[in-house]
Motif scaffolding. Structure first.
Motif, PDB file in Angstrom:
ATOM      1  N   ALA A  94       0.613  -0.909  -0.189  1.00  0.00           N
ATOM      2  CA  ALA A  94       0.535  -0.467  -0.234  1.00  0.00           C
ATOM      3  C   ALA A  94       0.679   1.049  -0.179  1.00  0.00           C
ATOM      4  CB  ALA A  94      -1.239  -0.368   1.258  1.00  0.00           C
ATOM      5  N   GLU A  95       1.913   1.363   1.372  1.00  0.00           N
ATOM      6  CA  GLU A  95       3.135   2.480   1.052  1.00  0.00           C
ATOM      7  C   GLU A  95       3.186   2.735  -0.337  1.00  0.00           C
ATOM      8  OE1 GLU A  95       3.686  -0.707   4.281  1.00  0.00           O
ATOM      9  OE2 GLU A  95       3.534  -0.370   2.219  1.00  0.00           O
ATOM     10  N   ARG A 111       7.690   5.553  -5.529  1.00  0.00           N
ATOM     11  CA  ARG A 111       7.067   6.610  -4.988  1.00  0.00           C
ATOM     12  C   ARG A 111       6.554   5.678  -3.525  1.00  0.00           C
ATOM     13  NH1 ARG A 111       1.917  10.514  -6.736  1.00  0.00           N
ATOM     14  NH2 ARG A 111       1.815  11.753  -5.140  1.00  0.00           N
ATOM     15  N   ILE A 112       7.122   6.374  -3.119  1.00  0.00           N
ATOM     16  CA  ILE A 112       6.294   5.644  -1.956  1.00  0.00           C
ATOM     17  C   ILE A 112       5.643   6.671  -0.982  1.00  0.00           C
ATOM     18  CG2 ILE A 112       7.134   4.914   0.428  1.00  0.00           C
ATOM     19  CD1 ILE A 112       9.120   3.203  -1.562  1.00  0.00           C
ATOM     20  N   VAL A 113       3.885   6.681  -0.422  1.00  0.00           N
ATOM     21  CA  VAL A 113       3.765   7.494   1.392  1.00  0.00           C
ATOM     22  C   VAL A 113       3.924   6.488   2.265  1.00  0.00           C
ATOM     23  CG1 VAL A 113       1.458   8.461   1.512  1.00  0.00           C
ATOM     24  CG2 VAL A 113       2.443   9.175  -0.840  1.00  0.00           C
ATOM     25  N   THR A 114       4.480   7.469   3.924  1.00  0.00           N
ATOM     26  CA  THR A 114       4.316   6.638   4.619  1.00  0.00           C
ATOM     27  C   THR A 114       3.870   7.713   5.805  1.00  0.00           C
ATOM     28  OG1 THR A 114       6.553   7.010   5.066  1.00  0.00           O
ATOM     29  CG2 THR A 114       6.374   5.158   4.241  1.00  0.00           C
ATOM     30  N   ARG A 115       4.041   7.502   6.817  1.00  0.00           N
ATOM     31  CA  ARG A 115       3.661   8.502   8.147  1.00  0.00           C
ATOM     32  C   ARG A 115       4.706   9.201   8.658  1.00  0.00           C
ATOM     33  NH1 ARG A 115       2.391   3.620  10.097  1.00  0.00           N
ATOM     34  NH2 ARG A 115       3.707   3.870  11.598  1.00  0.00           N
ATOM     35  N   ASP A 116       5.587   8.622   8.250  1.00  0.00           N
ATOM     36  CA  ASP A 116       7.043   9.252   8.652  1.00  0.00           C
ATOM     37  C   ASP A 116       8.699   9.006   8.242  1.00  0.00           C
ATOM     38  OD1 ASP A 116       7.488   7.992  11.187  1.00  0.00           O
ATOM     39  OD2 ASP A 116       6.420   8.727  12.164  1.00  0.00           O
ATOM     40  N   ALA A 119       8.298   5.118   9.733  1.00  0.00           N
ATOM     41  CA  ALA A 119       8.348   3.870   9.101  1.00  0.00           C
ATOM     42  C   ALA A 119       8.106   4.084   7.496  1.00  0.00           C
ATOM     43  CB  ALA A 119       6.205   5.042   8.919  1.00  0.00           C
ATOM     44  N   PHE A 120       8.423   4.992   6.969  1.00  0.00           N
ATOM     45  CA  PHE A 120       9.506   4.769   6.089  1.00  0.00           C
ATOM     46  C   PHE A 120      10.811   3.811   6.318  1.00  0.00           C
ATOM     47  CE2 PHE A 120      13.419   5.770   2.571  1.00  0.00           C
ATOM     48  CZ  PHE A 120      13.001   5.331   1.415  1.00  0.00           C
ATOM     49  N   ASP A 121      11.292   3.717   7.243  1.00  0.00           N
ATOM     50  CA  ASP A 121      12.410   2.898   7.484  1.00  0.00           C
ATOM     51  C   ASP A 121      12.202   1.611   7.640  1.00  0.00           C
ATOM     52  OD1 ASP A 121      15.533   2.279   8.438  1.00  0.00           O
ATOM     53  OD2 ASP A 121      15.535   1.848   9.763  1.00  0.00           O
ATOM     54  N   ASP A 122      11.426   1.492   8.227  1.00  0.00           N
ATOM     55  CA  ASP A 122      10.342  -0.089   8.832  1.00  0.00           C
ATOM     56  C   ASP A 122       9.695  -0.339   7.127  1.00  0.00           C
ATOM     57  OD1 ASP A 122      11.010   0.179  11.696  1.00  0.00           O
ATOM     58  OD2 ASP A 122       9.041   0.953  11.660  1.00  0.00           O
ATOM     59  N   GLU A 126      11.826  -3.693   6.212  1.00  0.00           N
ATOM     60  CA  GLU A 126      10.889  -5.029   6.540  1.00  0.00           C
ATOM     61  C   GLU A 126      10.264  -5.344   4.889  1.00  0.00           C
ATOM     62  OE1 GLU A 126       8.441  -4.262   8.845  1.00  0.00           O
ATOM     63  OE2 GLU A 126       9.534  -4.161  10.517  1.00  0.00           O
ATOM     64  N   LYS A 127      10.439  -4.513   4.402  1.00  0.00           N
ATOM     65  CA  LYS A 127       9.289  -4.905   2.811  1.00  0.00           C
ATOM     66  C   LYS A 127      10.029  -5.063   2.178  1.00  0.00           C
ATOM     67  CE  LYS A 127       4.642  -3.807   5.836  1.00  0.00           C
ATOM     68  NZ  LYS A 127       3.925  -2.748   4.967  1.00  0.00           N
ATOM     69  N   ILE A 128      10.610  -3.725   1.507  1.00  0.00           N
ATOM     70  CA  ILE A 128      11.875  -4.145  -0.122  1.00  0.00           C
ATOM     71  C   ILE A 128      12.820  -4.976   0.886  1.00  0.00           C
ATOM     72  CG2 ILE A 128      12.668  -2.952  -1.547  1.00  0.00           C
ATOM     73  CD1 ILE A 128       9.630  -2.720  -1.472  1.00  0.00           C
ATOM     74  N   LEU A 129      13.792  -5.113   1.401  1.00  0.00           N
ATOM     75  CA  LEU A 129      14.737  -5.314   1.571  1.00  0.00           C
ATOM     76  C   LEU A 129      14.919  -7.183   2.091  1.00  0.00           C
ATOM     77  CD1 LEU A 129      17.020  -2.538   3.307  1.00  0.00           C
ATOM     78  CD2 LEU A 129      17.034  -3.097   0.483  1.00  0.00           C
ATOM     79  N   SER A 130      13.688  -6.961   2.518  1.00  0.00           N
ATOM     80  CA  SER A 130      13.728  -8.114   2.904  1.00  0.00           C
ATOM     81  C   SER A 130      13.097  -9.450   1.878  1.00  0.00           C
ATOM     82  CB  SER A 130      12.579  -9.026   3.778  1.00  0.00           C
ATOM     83  OG  SER A 130      11.147  -8.362   3.202  1.00  0.00           O
TER      84      SER A 130
END
Length: 165
Positions: A94-95, A111-116, A119-122, A126-130
């Protein structure tokens, strides 16, 4: 372009891409048609695939989603299977509000949208590098958005369009 657009079609498209919430009667009035022929034109444009969908644009800042980042992604090994796996995974996140394959040294622009920032680091960890597919990511944090539109530049295909905004 396989769909032939006349000046009225172009005006209808311009109007609804700027405000999809207008009624058919309001659109018809603006283009000088009665409601029935206007509705038929809109239906034809939907059925032909010119109109993909109608959406509501939300204010991400007010929703607490004001952190926006552009990431250039290079895959470790850009084989067909890895490209397919990456694209499939990205489609579920979703991000990621946009993803494009690009030319040059990178494989994708996200293009990524997060809270802060946290949240971007997580998200990255957790989602891209994993995924185990990425060799390099370059991130650029958006400081201020100068222009952000979903409107197609219809004036480039039809001289009859006057932009609504």
């Amino acid at each position: 372009m396989s769909e032939v657009l006349d000046a009225i079609d172009a005006r209808i498209l311009d109007i609804i891409q700027h405000d999809a919430g207008l009624s058919v009667a309001e659109i018809a009035d603006r283009v000088g048609l009665s409601s029935s022929p206007c509705w038929r034109r809109i239906k034809r444009l939907e059925e032909s695939g010119v109109i993909l969908r109608r959406v509501t644009i939300l204010d991400r800042e007010r929703l607490g989603l004001g952190f926006e980042v552009y990431c250039t992604v290079k895959l470790s090994l850009p084989t067909r299977d890895n490209l397919d796996a990456f694209e499939s995974a990205i489609g579920k996140l979703a991000e990621v509000v946009q993803c494009a394959t690009v030319t040059g040294a990178a494989d994708y622009e996200l293009r990524i949208v997060t809270r802060d920032m946290h949240a971007f680091d997580d998200f990255l960890r957790e989602k891209i590098l994993s995924l185990g597919l990425v060799s390099n990511i370059e991130s650029r944090i958006v400081i201020r958005s100068v222009k952000n539109t979903t409107a197609a530049p219809l004036a480039l295909i039809s001289p009859y369009v006057t932009s609504q905004g």
